[in-house]
Motif scaffolding. Structure first.
Motif, short mmCIF file in Angstrom:
data_model
loop_
_atom_site.label_atom_id
_atom_site.label_comp_id
_atom_site.label_asym_id
_atom_site.label_seq_id
_atom_site.Cartn_x
_atom_site.Cartn_y
_atom_site.Cartn_z
N VAL A 1 43.06 47.34 37.32
CA VAL A 1 42.93 45.75 36.85
C VAL A 1 44.13 45.16 37.44
O VAL A 1 45.07 45.75 37.33
CB VAL A 1 42.87 45.78 35.27
CG1 VAL A 1 42.88 44.01 34.80
CG2 VAL A 1 41.71 46.36 34.91
N LYS A 2 43.71 44.14 38.27
CA LYS A 2 44.96 43.39 38.97
C LYS A 2 45.15 41.81 38.98
O LYS A 2 44.10 41.33 38.67
CB LYS A 2 45.01 43.70 40.44
CG LYS A 2 44.66 45.08 40.73
CD LYS A 2 44.66 45.43 42.35
CE LYS A 2 44.45 46.84 42.56
NZ LYS A 2 44.11 47.07 44.00
N PRO A 3 46.18 41.19 38.90
CA PRO A 3 46.14 39.77 39.11
C PRO A 3 45.55 39.66 40.39
O PRO A 3 46.16 40.31 41.46
CB PRO A 3 47.70 39.50 38.91
CG PRO A 3 48.65 40.68 38.30
CD PRO A 3 47.45 41.96 38.89
N ALA A 4 44.73 38.67 40.46
CA ALA A 4 44.19 38.29 41.81
C ALA A 4 45.19 37.98 42.85
O ALA A 4 45.18 38.23 44.04
CB ALA A 4 43.04 37.19 41.71
N ILE B 1 47.28 41.76 30.43
CA ILE B 1 48.60 42.29 31.21
C ILE B 1 48.62 41.43 32.62
O ILE B 1 49.44 40.83 32.95
CB ILE B 1 48.74 43.64 31.34
CG1 ILE B 1 49.23 44.27 30.24
CG2 ILE B 1 49.85 43.92 32.69
CD1 ILE B 1 49.35 45.73 30.10
N ALA B 2 47.42 41.68 33.20
CA ALA B 2 47.14 41.00 34.61
C ALA B 2 47.24 39.37 34.60
O ALA B 2 47.63 38.91 35.46
CB ALA B 2 45.83 41.47 35.14
N ARG B 3 46.66 38.85 33.25
CA ARG B 3 46.54 37.26 33.07
C ARG B 3 48.11 36.93 32.78
O ARG B 3 48.20 35.73 33.15
CB ARG B 3 45.65 37.14 31.88
CG ARG B 3 44.06 37.40 32.47
CD ARG B 3 43.24 36.78 31.30
NE ARG B 3 43.71 35.87 30.46
CZ ARG B 3 43.37 34.51 30.48
NH1 ARG B 3 42.47 34.30 31.68
NH2 ARG B 3 43.90 33.59 29.75
N VAL C 1 41.80 37.25 37.69
CA VAL C 1 41.75 38.71 37.35
C VAL C 1 40.84 39.42 38.32
O VAL C 1 39.62 38.94 38.47
CB VAL C 1 41.94 39.25 36.03
CG1 VAL C 1 41.81 40.73 36.03
CG2 VAL C 1 43.01 38.73 35.38
N ILE C 2 41.06 40.37 39.08
CA ILE C 2 40.14 41.19 39.79
C ILE C 2 40.19 42.60 39.11
O ILE C 2 41.15 43.14 38.85
CB ILE C 2 40.41 41.18 41.31
CG1 ILE C 2 39.25 41.87 42.02
CG2 ILE C 2 41.74 41.93 41.64
CD1 ILE C 2 39.13 41.78 43.33
#
Length: 246
Positions: free
Chosen positions: A190-193, A216-218, A224-225
């Motif tokens: 899970v990653k920030p885009a 966490i990514a947000r 998010v991707i």
């Protein structure tokens, strides 16, 4: 007559969470650049967006100091001034403005939003300032993991399975957003885009950890991707545009 060295403004730091990573990158460039050919002008951007003239010693921006480098003071505030003839660096105070000389090219070493995503490139384009690296569109698409995949797919490349969760989708129905991820096989990443340097990335091994990973990514990017893990080799390569390329 001695030929004048090309004056290169190294621009680093910045407003993103990758501020310190950018400083370390700048230290590497300062160590590697040929001082016989180039005169470097290090300019740092603080986390609140101020520009300041900095020391040319790379040791101050490397990791071997025992702490993460940080541009926290604006002792020598500067800005770029451009006209049809040249680009100059100006130092200013409440009572005076000092011309620090002409700048031939800017070398952006910023990481993350407000630098690596086409924003600084757009500013330099509008001002007519020469700079190193990709242009606005390539920077913006390369920074956004979602759009990067769309471009790759459009060019006929295969990409791994993924889902994108936008801010509106998450706020409207987070359960529906997570349900779409059921089509992916664990582990998930899970990653920030639109972030880098592994900031905000979480490996998720089971569904119970998905919501926390998305939050966490947000914290880094509301877009998010979620990518399905892939077993294989990771290969990195540099791409340089050749002379005379269109």
């Amino acid at each position: 007559m001695t030929e004048r060295k090309l004056r290169v403004l190294l621009l680093f730091g910045g407003r993103s969470s990758e501020h310190s990573v950018s400083c370390v990158t700048a230290a590497g460039v300062m160590q590697a650049i040929d001082r016989e050919r180039f005169e470097i002008v290090p300019v740092g951007i603080s986390r609140d967006g101020g520009w300041t003239l900095l020391d040319q010693d790379p040791e101050g921006w490397a990791l071997n100091t025992g702490k993460l480098p940080e541009i926290s003071t604006l002792d020598h505030p500067v800005h770029l001034s451009t006209d049809a003839q040249k680009t100059s660096l100006l130092a200013y105070s409440e009572s005076s403005v000092t011309d620090l000389g002409e700048i031939d090219v800017v070398f952006p070493l910023l990481h993350g939003p407000f630098g690596e995503d086409g924003s600084i490139q757009g500013m330099l384009e509008m001002a007519g300032v020469s700079y190193v690296g990709s242009g606005i569109a390539a920077s913006a698409m390369g920074m956004d993991k979602h759009f990067m995949k769309v471009v790759f797919e459009g060019a006929g490349f295969k990409v791994g399975p993924y889902e994108v969760i936008t801010n509106k989708q998450w706020l409207r129905d987070s359960e529906a957003s997570m349900k779409r991820c059921e089509n992916l096989q664990y582990p998930l990443f899970v990653k920030p885009a639109r972030a880098g340097s592994s900031v905000g990335i979480t490996k998720v091994d089971e569904p119970s950890g998905l919501r926390a990973a998305i939050e966490i990514a947000r914290a880094e990017d509301p877009k998010v991707i979620v990518e399905q893990g892939i077993v294989g080799r990771e290969i990195e390569c540099g791409v340089l545009e050749g002379r005379g390329s269109n």
